[in-house]
Design a protein around this motif. Structure first.
Motif: not given
Length: 231
Positions: A61-70, A74-79, A89-91
């Protein structure tokens, strides 16, 4: 079971690296720089907080953190192929950043087949950053076919790649500046010609070459737009 194209496919090795606290470095490092670059690029491309976004090969979640923040909740999903990277990444990143309320744990799934159908939503935007630089470009066809049923008409999916000039011998390594990465047509890190990239484009998608986007290791960017009435 997926083929072993790169170290990412050796899941037991990945598990050990994550257990050793290397969830950032094992995906290539540059954590803050590349996370911020992706967010900045996507916002410039029109990403809005209400859009549903899929991060293919999201890793830890290198991009997941700033994108979730933005993004709105409930709009960010990852595979990703690695459950261990997703868990780390989550924990170790999402929870300490206070973002768990915006990113439900079931918005992250591990599978090797680019399968996002289990989320039960349609996506507006997505990215595969440093995914097809670690596997043959032919796998891009599989990815686009898998994503086609879950992208809205006009949805935008961005893919990075290392470009191989058309006039370079097929077996020759290609050095990239900046970054100093040397790429190959048949092993990790993989490169591709624009001709091969176009050939890998699945029906129902339109390819636009963006090219340079300030990536520090000279990865280029391609945009795939979901077309009307295609499958």
């Amino acid at each position: 079971m997926s083929a072993h194209y790169s170290h990412y496919d050796a899941l037991e090795n990945m598990k050990r690296a994550v257990a050793d606290g290397q969830h950032r470095s094992v995906i290539g490092g540059m954590w803050d720089e590349l996370g911020a670059l992706q967010k900045r690029f996507l916002l410039d491309q029109g990403l809005k907080p209400h859009h549903r976004f899929i991060d293919m090969g999201c890793g830890s979640l290198r991009a997941g953190v700033p994108l979730t923040e933005y993004l709105d909740p409930d709009r960010y999903y990852g595979v990703d192929i690695s459950q261990d990277l997703l868990d780390a990444g989550y924990e170790r990143e999402i929870v300490p950043a206070g973002l768990a309320s915006k990113l439900p744990r079931d918005h992250l799934t591990a599978n090797p087949d680019f399968d996002a159908t289990g989320f039960g939503v349609m996506f507006d935007y997505g990215i595969a950053q440093s995914v097809f630089t670690h596997m043959p470009i032919s796998r891009l066809t599989d990815c686009l076919k898998a994503l086609a049923p879950v992208f809205v008409e006009g949805g935008r999916f961005y893919v990075t790649f290392f470009e191989r000039p058309e006039d370079v011998a097929a077996e020759a390594p290609v050095p990239h500046d900046p970054g100093g990465v040397v790429t190959y047509p048949d092993r990790d890190p993989y490169d591709t010609t624009l001709t091969a990239l176009r050939a890998a484009t699945s029906a129902g998608w339109r390819l636009d070459i963006i090219g340079h986007w300030d990536h520090p290791r000279d990865q280029r960017m391609a945009l795939f737009v979901r077309e009307t009435g295609q499958d």
